[in-house]
Design a protein around this motif. Structure first.
Motif, PDB file in Angstrom:
ATOM      1  N   MET A  32      14.901  12.762   0.820  1.00 43.46           N
ATOM      2  CA  MET A  32      13.722  13.059   1.626  1.00 43.46           C
ATOM      3  C   MET A  32      14.156  13.957   2.778  1.00 43.46           C
ATOM      4  O   MET A  32      14.983  13.584   3.586  1.00 43.46           O
ATOM      5  CB  MET A  32      13.104  11.755   2.138  1.00 43.46           C
ATOM      6  N   LYS A  33      13.598  15.161   2.819  1.00 39.80           N
ATOM      7  CA  LYS A  33      13.997  16.135   3.825  1.00 39.80           C
ATOM      8  C   LYS A  33      13.499  15.777   5.223  1.00 39.80           C
ATOM      9  O   LYS A  33      14.189  15.982   6.211  1.00 39.80           O
ATOM     10  CB  LYS A  33      13.509  17.516   3.430  1.00 39.80           C
ATOM     11  N   TYR A  34      12.282  15.280   5.315  1.00 39.50           N
ATOM     12  CA  TYR A  34      11.697  15.007   6.625  1.00 39.50           C
ATOM     13  C   TYR A  34      12.036  13.597   7.069  1.00 39.50           C
ATOM     14  O   TYR A  34      11.440  12.634   6.640  1.00 39.50           O
ATOM     15  CB  TYR A  34      10.191  15.244   6.604  1.00 39.50           C
ATOM     16  N   ARG A  35      13.014  13.521   7.954  1.00 39.66           N
ATOM     17  CA  ARG A  35      13.485  12.226   8.442  1.00 39.66           C
ATOM     18  C   ARG A  35      13.246  12.053   9.935  1.00 39.66           C
ATOM     19  O   ARG A  35      13.568  11.032  10.490  1.00 39.66           O
ATOM     20  CB  ARG A  35      14.974  12.069   8.157  1.00 39.66           C
ATOM     21  N   ASN A  36      12.718  13.082  10.579  1.00 41.09           N
ATOM     22  CA  ASN A  36      12.499  13.022  12.017  1.00 41.09           C
ATOM     23  C   ASN A  36      11.087  13.521  12.310  1.00 41.09           C
ATOM     24  O   ASN A  36      10.845  14.721  12.337  1.00 41.09           O
ATOM     25  CB  ASN A  36      13.544  13.875  12.730  1.00 41.09           C
ATOM     26  N   ILE A  37      10.186  12.592  12.519  1.00 43.06           N
ATOM     27  CA  ILE A  37       8.758  12.878  12.656  1.00 43.06           C
ATOM     28  C   ILE A  37       8.332  12.715  14.113  1.00 43.06           C
ATOM     29  O   ILE A  37       8.732  11.767  14.779  1.00 43.06           O
ATOM     30  CB  ILE A  37       7.930  11.900  11.785  1.00 43.06           C
ATOM     31  N   LEU A  38       7.509  13.644  14.575  1.00 44.84           N
ATOM     32  CA  LEU A  38       6.891  13.526  15.890  1.00 44.84           C
ATOM     33  C   LEU A  38       5.397  13.317  15.687  1.00 44.84           C
ATOM     34  O   LEU A  38       4.751  14.102  14.993  1.00 44.84           O
ATOM     35  CB  LEU A  38       7.114  14.793  16.724  1.00 44.84           C
ATOM     36  N   LEU A  39       4.873  12.270  16.294  1.00 45.98           N
ATOM     37  CA  LEU A  39       3.435  12.027  16.316  1.00 45.98           C
ATOM     38  C   LEU A  39       2.952  12.274  17.735  1.00 45.98           C
ATOM     39  O   LEU A  39       3.479  11.694  18.683  1.00 45.98           O
ATOM     40  CB  LEU A  39       3.104  10.591  15.900  1.00 45.98           C
ATOM     41  N   VAL A  40       1.947  13.141  17.875  1.00 45.58           N
ATOM     42  CA  VAL A  40       1.325  13.397  19.167  1.00 45.58           C
ATOM     43  C   VAL A  40      -0.094  12.855  19.066  1.00 45.58           C
ATOM     44  O   VAL A  40      -0.947  13.432  18.389  1.00 45.58           O
ATOM     45  CB  VAL A  40       1.324  14.905  19.514  1.00 45.58           C
ATOM     46  N   ASP A  41      -0.331  11.721  19.706  1.00 42.29           N
ATOM     47  CA  ASP A  41      -1.621  11.036  19.602  1.00 42.29           C
ATOM     48  C   ASP A  41      -1.826  10.182  20.839  1.00 42.29           C
ATOM     49  O   ASP A  41      -0.960   9.385  21.197  1.00 42.29           O
ATOM     50  CB  ASP A  41      -1.647  10.167  18.342  1.00 42.29           C
ATOM     51  N   ASP A  42      -2.973  10.347  21.475  1.00 41.98           N
ATOM     52  CA  ASP A  42      -3.244   9.584  22.699  1.00 41.98           C
ATOM     53  C   ASP A  42      -3.828   8.200  22.430  1.00 41.98           C
ATOM     54  O   ASP A  42      -3.969   7.401  23.342  1.00 41.98           O
ATOM     55  CB  ASP A  42      -4.166  10.362  23.634  1.00 41.98           C
ATOM     56  N   ASN A  65      12.200   3.042   6.005  1.00 34.95           N
ATOM     57  CA  ASN A  65      12.568   2.547   7.340  1.00 34.95           C
ATOM     58  C   ASN A  65      13.703   3.353   7.979  1.00 34.95           C
ATOM     59  O   ASN A  65      14.102   3.078   9.094  1.00 34.95           O
ATOM     60  CB  ASN A  65      12.901   1.058   7.308  1.00 34.95           C
ATOM     61  N   LYS A  66      14.210   4.368   7.277  1.00 37.48           N
ATOM     62  CA  LYS A  66      15.238   5.230   7.860  1.00 37.48           C
ATOM     63  C   LYS A  66      14.647   6.476   8.506  1.00 37.48           C
ATOM     64  O   LYS A  66      15.372   7.262   9.105  1.00 37.48           O
ATOM     65  CB  LYS A  66      16.256   5.618   6.793  1.00 37.48           C
ATOM     66  N   ILE A  67      13.340   6.656   8.397  1.00 36.32           N
ATOM     67  CA  ILE A  67      12.692   7.781   9.052  1.00 36.32           C
ATOM     68  C   ILE A  67      12.715   7.555  10.556  1.00 36.32           C
ATOM     69  O   ILE A  67      12.322   6.505  11.043  1.00 36.32           O
ATOM     70  CB  ILE A  67      11.231   7.950   8.575  1.00 36.32           C
ATOM     71  N   LYS A  68      13.204   8.538  11.281  1.00 39.09           N
ATOM     72  CA  LYS A  68      13.189   8.471  12.741  1.00 39.09           C
ATOM     73  C   LYS A  68      11.871   9.054  13.200  1.00 39.09           C
ATOM     74  O   LYS A  68      11.319   9.957  12.568  1.00 39.09           O
ATOM     75  CB  LYS A  68      14.345   9.267  13.327  1.00 39.09           C
ATOM     76  N   TYR A  69      11.372   8.557  14.290  1.00 36.66           N
ATOM     77  CA  TYR A  69      10.088   9.045  14.789  1.00 36.66           C
ATOM     78  C   TYR A  69      10.061   8.984  16.314  1.00 36.66           C
ATOM     79  O   TYR A  69      10.783   8.218  16.936  1.00 36.66           O
ATOM     80  CB  TYR A  69       8.926   8.225  14.221  1.00 36.66           C
ATOM     81  N   SER A  70       9.232   9.838  16.861  1.00 36.53           N
ATOM     82  CA  SER A  70       8.926   9.830  18.282  1.00 36.53           C
ATOM     83  C   SER A  70       7.418   9.875  18.402  1.00 36.53           C
ATOM     84  O   SER A  70       6.748  10.499  17.578  1.00 36.53           O
ATOM     85  CB  SER A  70       9.507  11.055  18.991  1.00 36.53           C
ATOM     86  N   VAL A  71       6.896   9.220  19.412  1.00 39.64           N
ATOM     87  CA  VAL A  71       5.462   9.233  19.663  1.00 39.64           C
ATOM     88  C   VAL A  71       5.244   9.727  21.085  1.00 39.64           C
ATOM     89  O   VAL A  71       5.841   9.202  22.027  1.00 39.64           O
ATOM     90  CB  VAL A  71       4.834   7.831  19.485  1.00 39.64           C
ATOM     91  N   GLU A  72       4.413  10.743  21.213  1.00 38.58           N
ATOM     92  CA  GLU A  72       4.028  11.265  22.519  1.00 38.58           C
ATOM     93  C   GLU A  72       2.522  11.121  22.640  1.00 38.58           C
ATOM     94  O   GLU A  72       1.791  11.486  21.721  1.00 38.58           O
ATOM     95  CB  GLU A  72       4.422  12.743  22.664  1.00 38.58           C
ATOM     96  N   ASN A  73       2.048  10.614  23.758  1.00 41.79           N
ATOM     97  CA  ASN A  73       0.602  10.426  23.931  1.00 41.79           C
ATOM     98  C   ASN A  73      -0.044  11.547  24.740  1.00 41.79           C
ATOM     99  O   ASN A  73      -1.234  11.512  25.021  1.00 41.79           O
ATOM    100  CB  ASN A  73       0.294   9.066  24.564  1.00 41.79           C
ATOM    101  N   ASN A  74       0.721  12.561  25.092  1.00 42.99           N
ATOM    102  CA  ASN A  74       0.220  13.685  25.866  1.00 42.99           C
ATOM    103  C   ASN A  74       0.750  14.970  25.229  1.00 42.99           C
ATOM    104  O   ASN A  74       1.962  15.208  25.206  1.00 42.99           O
ATOM    105  CB  ASN A  74       0.705  13.547  27.313  1.00 42.99           C
ATOM    106  N   ASP A 122      11.385  17.327  12.424  1.00 47.35           N
ATOM    107  CA  ASP A 122      11.299  18.105  11.185  1.00 47.35           C
ATOM    108  C   ASP A 122       9.838  18.406  10.859  1.00 47.35           C
ATOM    109  O   ASP A 122       9.547  19.344  10.125  1.00 47.35           O
ATOM    110  CB  ASP A 122      11.885  17.317  10.006  1.00 47.35           C
ATOM    111  N   MET A 123       8.941  17.565  11.354  1.00 45.94           N
ATOM    112  CA  MET A 123       7.511  17.700  11.100  1.00 45.94           C
ATOM    113  C   MET A 123       6.753  17.067  12.257  1.00 45.94           C
ATOM    114  O   MET A 123       7.198  16.064  12.821  1.00 45.94           O
ATOM    115  CB  MET A 123       7.132  17.005   9.784  1.00 45.94           C
ATOM    116  N   ILE A 124       5.597  17.666  12.593  1.00 48.82           N
ATOM    117  CA  ILE A 124       4.761  17.147  13.667  1.00 48.82           C
ATOM    118  C   ILE A 124       3.407  16.735  13.107  1.00 48.82           C
ATOM    119  O   ILE A 124       2.784  17.507  12.370  1.00 48.82           O
ATOM    120  CB  ILE A 124       4.538  18.211  14.769  1.00 48.82           C
ATOM    121  N   PHE A 125       2.967  15.542  13.442  1.00 49.37           N
ATOM    122  CA  PHE A 125       1.612  15.082  13.171  1.00 49.37           C
ATOM    123  C   PHE A 125       0.889  15.125  14.508  1.00 49.37           C
ATOM    124  O   PHE A 125       1.336  14.518  15.475  1.00 49.37           O
ATOM    125  CB  PHE A 125       1.600  13.673  12.581  1.00 49.37           C
ATOM    126  N   LEU A 126      -0.220  15.858  14.556  1.00 49.69           N
ATOM    127  CA  LEU A 126      -0.887  16.159  15.808  1.00 49.69           C
ATOM    128  C   LEU A 126      -2.344  15.723  15.771  1.00 49.69           C
ATOM    129  O   LEU A 126      -3.114  16.206  14.942  1.00 49.69           O
ATOM    130  CB  LEU A 126      -0.810  17.673  16.055  1.00 49.69           C
TER     131      LEU A 126
END
Length: 133
Positions: A1-11, A28-37, A53-57
């Motif tokens: 799986m190429k995308y192992r570092n996901i950013l979610l931007v959601d308030d 469960n090995k996917i790393k993620y960050s969540v930003e609310n702003n 690697d990918m952003i969910f916005l």
């Protein structure tokens, strides 16, 4: 799986929690960050404090909406190639225009059904991986 570092931007903290749980269910090995702003997320991306690697916005955000975020993201050479998925509860004309206008942008509607969300997230990550090979 190429995308192992996901950013979610959601308030919306509830939506973010469900999203993260779905990601962990997929792998469960996917790393993620969540930003609310979105504005703060963009600043961190520009200063290399985040390197997804990918952003969910979430499209409808205070301070900086989805279109503004994408314009600014795509204006930075080091960030413009990051795939973005607009993640929203709405599927109106503005979202379609944003998906059509920006390269490497997809749309994922927020689902109340956890199983369906997990399946769709898995499909996006799997399809993106297959496309990149």
């Amino acid at each position: 799986m190429k995308y192992r570092n996901i950013l979610l931007v959601d308030d919306d903290t509830d939506d973010a929690e469900i999203f993260v749980t779905a990601l962990q269910t997929i792998n469960n090995k996917i790393k993620y960050s969540v930003e609310n702003n979105a504005l703060e997320a963009l600043k961190k991306l520009q200063h290399s404090k985040l390197s997804p690697d990918m952003i969910f916005l979430d499209y409808h955000m205070p301070y900086l909406d989805g279109t503004e975020f994408l314009k600014l993201l795509r204006s930075v050479k080091e960030l413009k190639k990051i795939p973005v998925v607009l993640y929203s509860g709405h599927s109106g004309t503005l979202l379609k225009e944003a998906v059509d206008k920006f390269k490497k942008v997809q749309f994922l509607k927020k689902h109340e059904n956890f199983r369906k969300l997990t399946e769709l997230l898995n499909d996006i990550i799997t399809l993106e991986t297959a496309t990149k090979k």
